[in-house]
Design a protein around this motif. Structure first.
Motif, PDB file in Angstrom:
ATOM      1  N   GLY A  20       7.289 -10.179   0.765  1.00 29.21           N
ATOM      2  CA  GLY A  20       7.770  -8.814   0.560  1.00 29.21           C
ATOM      3  C   GLY A  20       6.674  -7.786   0.374  1.00 29.21           C
ATOM      4  N   ILE A  21       6.906  -6.854  -0.530  1.00 30.94           N
ATOM      5  CA  ILE A  21       5.952  -5.766  -0.764  1.00 30.94           C
ATOM      6  C   ILE A  21       4.607  -6.308  -1.219  1.00 30.94           C
ATOM      7  CG2 ILE A  21       5.452  -3.783  -2.241  1.00 30.94           C
ATOM      8  CD1 ILE A  21       8.437  -3.127  -2.201  1.00 30.94           C
ATOM      9  N   GLY A  22       4.613  -7.285  -2.123  1.00 28.58           N
ATOM     10  CA  GLY A  22       3.353  -7.836  -2.619  1.00 28.58           C
ATOM     11  C   GLY A  22       2.518  -8.466  -1.523  1.00 28.58           C
ATOM     12  N   GLU A  23       3.154  -9.196  -0.627  1.00 33.28           N
ATOM     13  CA  GLU A  23       2.448  -9.794   0.507  1.00 33.28           C
ATOM     14  C   GLU A  23       1.811  -8.715   1.368  1.00 33.28           C
ATOM     15  OE1 GLU A  23       3.367 -12.506   4.503  1.00 33.28           O
ATOM     16  OE2 GLU A  23       5.000 -11.865   3.186  1.00 33.28           O
ATOM     17  N   ALA A  24       2.571  -7.670   1.660  1.00 33.73           N
ATOM     18  CA  ALA A  24       2.043  -6.584   2.495  1.00 33.73           C
ATOM     19  C   ALA A  24       0.872  -5.886   1.819  1.00 33.73           C
ATOM     20  CB  ALA A  24       3.154  -5.585   2.815  1.00 33.73           C
ATOM     21  N   THR A 185     -11.489   5.890 -14.074  1.00 32.94           N
ATOM     22  CA  THR A 185     -10.438   5.001 -13.586  1.00 32.94           C
ATOM     23  C   THR A 185      -9.170   5.799 -13.319  1.00 32.94           C
ATOM     24  OG1 THR A 185     -11.304   3.085 -14.774  1.00 32.94           O
ATOM     25  CG2 THR A 185      -8.963   3.033 -14.200  1.00 32.94           C
ATOM     26  N   THR A 186      -8.516   5.541 -12.199  1.00 33.26           N
ATOM     27  CA  THR A 186      -7.241   6.189 -11.916  1.00 33.26           C
ATOM     28  C   THR A 186      -6.108   5.193 -12.121  1.00 33.26           C
ATOM     29  OG1 THR A 186      -7.180   5.659  -9.545  1.00 33.26           O
ATOM     30  CG2 THR A 186      -8.339   7.681 -10.203  1.00 33.26           C
ATOM     31  N   VAL A 187      -4.973   5.713 -12.567  1.00 31.60           N
ATOM     32  CA  VAL A 187      -3.777   4.897 -12.763  1.00 31.60           C
ATOM     33  C   VAL A 187      -2.606   5.633 -12.123  1.00 31.60           C
ATOM     34  CG1 VAL A 187      -2.305   3.688 -14.406  1.00 31.60           C
ATOM     35  CG2 VAL A 187      -4.718   4.104 -14.969  1.00 31.60           C
ATOM     36  N   ASN A 188      -1.948   4.987 -11.192  1.00 27.96           N
ATOM     37  CA  ASN A 188      -0.816   5.596 -10.496  1.00 27.96           C
ATOM     38  C   ASN A 188       0.294   4.567 -10.312  1.00 27.96           C
ATOM     39  OD1 ASN A 188      -1.794   8.407  -9.532  1.00 27.96           O
ATOM     40  ND2 ASN A 188      -3.469   7.053  -8.926  1.00 27.96           N
ATOM     41  N   ALA A 189       1.480   5.069 -10.019  1.00 29.95           N
ATOM     42  CA  ALA A 189       2.612   4.203  -9.675  1.00 29.95           C
ATOM     43  C   ALA A 189       3.146   4.611  -8.316  1.00 29.95           C
ATOM     44  CB  ALA A 189       3.710   4.305 -10.729  1.00 29.95           C
ATOM     45  N   VAL A 190       3.661   3.639  -7.581  1.00 23.79           N
ATOM     46  CA  VAL A 190       4.390   3.897  -6.347  1.00 23.79           C
ATOM     47  C   VAL A 190       5.829   3.465  -6.592  1.00 23.79           C
ATOM     48  CG1 VAL A 190       4.601   3.383  -3.893  1.00 23.79           C
ATOM     49  CG2 VAL A 190       2.335   3.505  -4.957  1.00 23.79           C
ATOM     50  N   ASN A 191       6.768   4.349  -6.272  1.00 29.83           N
ATOM     51  CA  ASN A 191       8.182   4.113  -6.546  1.00 29.83           C
ATOM     52  C   ASN A 191       8.940   3.921  -5.235  1.00 29.83           C
ATOM     53  OD1 ASN A 191       7.163   4.865  -9.016  1.00 29.83           O
ATOM     54  ND2 ASN A 191       8.530   6.582  -9.334  1.00 29.83           N
ATOM     55  N   PRO A 192       9.062   2.687  -4.760  1.00 32.74           N
ATOM     56  CA  PRO A 192       9.803   2.474  -3.515  1.00 32.74           C
ATOM     57  C   PRO A 192      11.306   2.682  -3.704  1.00 32.74           C
ATOM     58  CG  PRO A 192       8.338   0.621  -4.015  1.00 32.74           C
ATOM     59  CD  PRO A 192       8.457   1.451  -5.254  1.00 32.74           C
ATOM     60  N   GLY A 193      11.949   3.158  -2.653  1.00 30.54           N
ATOM     61  CA  GLY A 193      13.393   3.034  -2.549  1.00 30.54           C
ATOM     62  C   GLY A 193      13.702   1.642  -2.041  1.00 30.54           C
ATOM     63  N   PRO A 194      14.931   1.371  -1.622  1.00 30.25           N
ATOM     64  CA  PRO A 194      15.249   0.050  -1.087  1.00 30.25           C
ATOM     65  C   PRO A 194      14.340  -0.315   0.085  1.00 30.25           C
ATOM     66  CG  PRO A 194      17.253   1.277  -1.531  1.00 30.25           C
ATOM     67  CD  PRO A 194      16.128   2.245  -1.717  1.00 30.25           C
ATOM     68  N   PRO A 224       7.958  -3.173   3.946  1.00 26.41           N
ATOM     69  CA  PRO A 224       6.883  -3.448   2.982  1.00 26.41           C
ATOM     70  C   PRO A 224       5.560  -2.808   3.365  1.00 26.41           C
ATOM     71  CG  PRO A 224       8.166  -5.430   3.348  1.00 26.41           C
ATOM     72  CD  PRO A 224       8.675  -4.403   4.338  1.00 26.41           C
ATOM     73  N   GLU A 225       5.261  -2.761   4.658  1.00 27.49           N
ATOM     74  CA  GLU A 225       3.991  -2.186   5.104  1.00 27.49           C
ATOM     75  C   GLU A 225       3.885  -0.702   4.780  1.00 27.49           C
ATOM     76  OE1 GLU A 225       4.892  -5.893   6.985  1.00 27.49           O
ATOM     77  OE2 GLU A 225       6.046  -4.020   6.956  1.00 27.49           O
ATOM     78  N   GLU A 226       5.022  -0.018   4.709  1.00 28.06           N
ATOM     79  CA  GLU A 226       4.995   1.411   4.388  1.00 28.06           C
ATOM     80  C   GLU A 226       4.588   1.639   2.935  1.00 28.06           C
ATOM     81  OE1 GLU A 226       8.240   3.470   7.288  1.00 28.06           O
ATOM     82  OE2 GLU A 226       9.053   1.964   5.906  1.00 28.06           O
ATOM     83  N   ALA A 244      -2.276   9.516 -12.694  1.00 27.59           N
ATOM     84  CA  ALA A 244      -1.094   9.790 -13.528  1.00 27.59           C
ATOM     85  C   ALA A 244       0.110  10.195 -12.687  1.00 27.59           C
ATOM     86  CB  ALA A 244      -1.398  10.865 -14.573  1.00 27.59           C
ATOM     87  N   GLN A 245       0.145   9.759 -11.415  1.00 25.81           N
ATOM     88  CA  GLN A 245       1.240  10.135 -10.528  1.00 25.81           C
ATOM     89  C   GLN A 245       2.193   8.957 -10.306  1.00 25.81           C
ATOM     90  OE1 GLN A 245       1.435  13.447  -9.586  1.00 25.81           O
ATOM     91  NE2 GLN A 245      -0.269  13.408 -11.055  1.00 25.81           N
ATOM     92  N   CYS A 246       3.464   9.272 -10.183  1.00 25.00           N
ATOM     93  CA  CYS A 246       4.497   8.303  -9.818  1.00 25.00           C
ATOM     94  C   CYS A 246       5.052   8.764  -8.479  1.00 25.00           C
ATOM     95  CB  CYS A 246       5.581   8.227 -10.892  1.00 25.00           C
ATOM     96  SG  CYS A 246       4.954   7.714 -12.517  1.00 25.00           S
ATOM     97  N   ILE A 247       4.566   8.156  -7.421  1.00 26.82           N
ATOM     98  CA  ILE A 247       4.770   8.643  -6.062  1.00 26.82           C
ATOM     99  C   ILE A 247       5.999   7.999  -5.441  1.00 26.82           C
ATOM    100  CG2 ILE A 247       3.753   8.800  -3.761  1.00 26.82           C
ATOM    101  CD1 ILE A 247       0.974   8.645  -5.192  1.00 26.82           C
ATOM    102  N   SER A 248       6.963   8.805  -5.069  1.00 28.28           N
ATOM    103  CA  SER A 248       8.182   8.297  -4.449  1.00 28.28           C
ATOM    104  C   SER A 248       7.914   7.935  -2.984  1.00 28.28           C
ATOM    105  CB  SER A 248       9.289   9.351  -4.513  1.00 28.28           C
ATOM    106  OG  SER A 248      10.403   8.960  -3.744  1.00 28.28           O
ATOM    107  N   ALA A 249       8.338   6.738  -2.618  1.00 29.76           N
ATOM    108  CA  ALA A 249       8.307   6.308  -1.216  1.00 29.76           C
ATOM    109  C   ALA A 249       9.691   5.747  -0.935  1.00 29.76           C
ATOM    110  CB  ALA A 249       7.232   5.265  -0.989  1.00 29.76           C
TER     111      ALA A 249
END
Length: 256
Positions: A20-24, A185-194, A224-226, A244-249
């Motif tokens: 899944g996403i982790g593999e990609a 150091t930067t810390v961010n989150a990526v927020n996938p939809g389905p 997952p590649e996206e 400090a960003q939570c980026i919607s994908a």
């Protein structure tokens, strides 16, 4: 198209990376030149993890190791970091907290055991991993990337415990960025939809699909590649002004 080797010499840890996403993500970071430690939890993931390492070596021309561990075990993060340092040297550059548990349970059906299982994997493990990585994190270009979810902000019936963990992970993201930003150091989150993955298959489609089709601009599940492409950028030196960003994908959620 060949991926530029923008992470040559970097060392990355990616949890939950056998599929899944982790593999990609693991493959994308390796294709950019990073040496990668990928983790997985169950015996059935051993073969996919080995296949990914083989693919990283043959196609990405990089090095990778795998660590089987249960992230609900509080000693697992130390085990992961120890294996990484033994394989690749004393410095770690990138931590991707991707591993997560999801299930469909309504509020009245959530047991203490279910709650603890999800929180220990989705929230406590990222904290303990950060703590284990910090003594080895190379400054000033350390990168911490948390894989959250639109579920942390958008309500779906039956996913309350999972949603709470992702909201907590976003809180960690912003606070860790404030705590570590002074050293570069930067810390961010990526927020996938389905996203088309085994995890999505675990959620009752009657819960997710109708709301997704009604609120997403693109009206499709992601790939997952996206998600990996976004993580790859956040891991690179050129992303140094993004923190400090939570980026919607998410394909453009109208209510997000």
């Amino acid at each position: 198209m060949t991926q530029p080797r923008t992470l040559e010499g970097k060392v990355a840890i990616v949890t939950g990376a056998s599929r899944g996403i982790g593999e990609a993500i693991a493959f994308d970071l390796a294709a950019r030149g990073a040496k990668v430690t990928l983790t997985y939890s169950s015996d059935r993931s051993r073969e996919p993890a080995a296949a990914l390492i083989s693919r990283i070596q043959s196609e990405a021309h990089s090095s990778a190791i795998d660590v089987q561990c249960d992230l609900k075990d509080p000693t697992a993060p130390t085990q992961i970091v120890r294996a990484t340092v033994e394989a690749f040297g004393p410095h770690i550059d990138i931590l991707v907290n991707n591993a997560a548990i999801i299930s469909s349970k309504f509020a009245q059906d959530i047991t203490i055991e279910h709650f603890d299982e999800i929180f220990h994997t989705n929230v406590r493990a990222p904290l303990l991993l950060l703590q284990a990585v910090l003594p080895h994190l190379r400054r000033p270009e350390g990168r911490i990337i948390n894989i959250s979810s639109v579920g942390g902000r958008q309500g779906y019936p039956g996913t309350g415990a999972y949603a709470a963990t992702k909201a907590a992970l976003e809180g960690f993201t912003r606070n860790w960025a404030a705590e570590l930003g002074g050293e570069g150091t930067t810390v961010n989150a990526v927020n996938p939809g389905p996203v088309k993955s085994e995890m999505l298959d675990q959620v009752d489609p009657r819960i997710v699909q109708p709301q997704f089709e009604a609120t997403a601009v693109q009206q499709r599940a992601g790939r997952p590649e996206e998600i990996a492409e976004i993580v790859g950028f956040l891991a690179e030196p050129r992303s140094s002004w993004v923190s400090a960003q939570c980026i919607s994908a998410s394909g453009g959620y109208a209510q997000y």
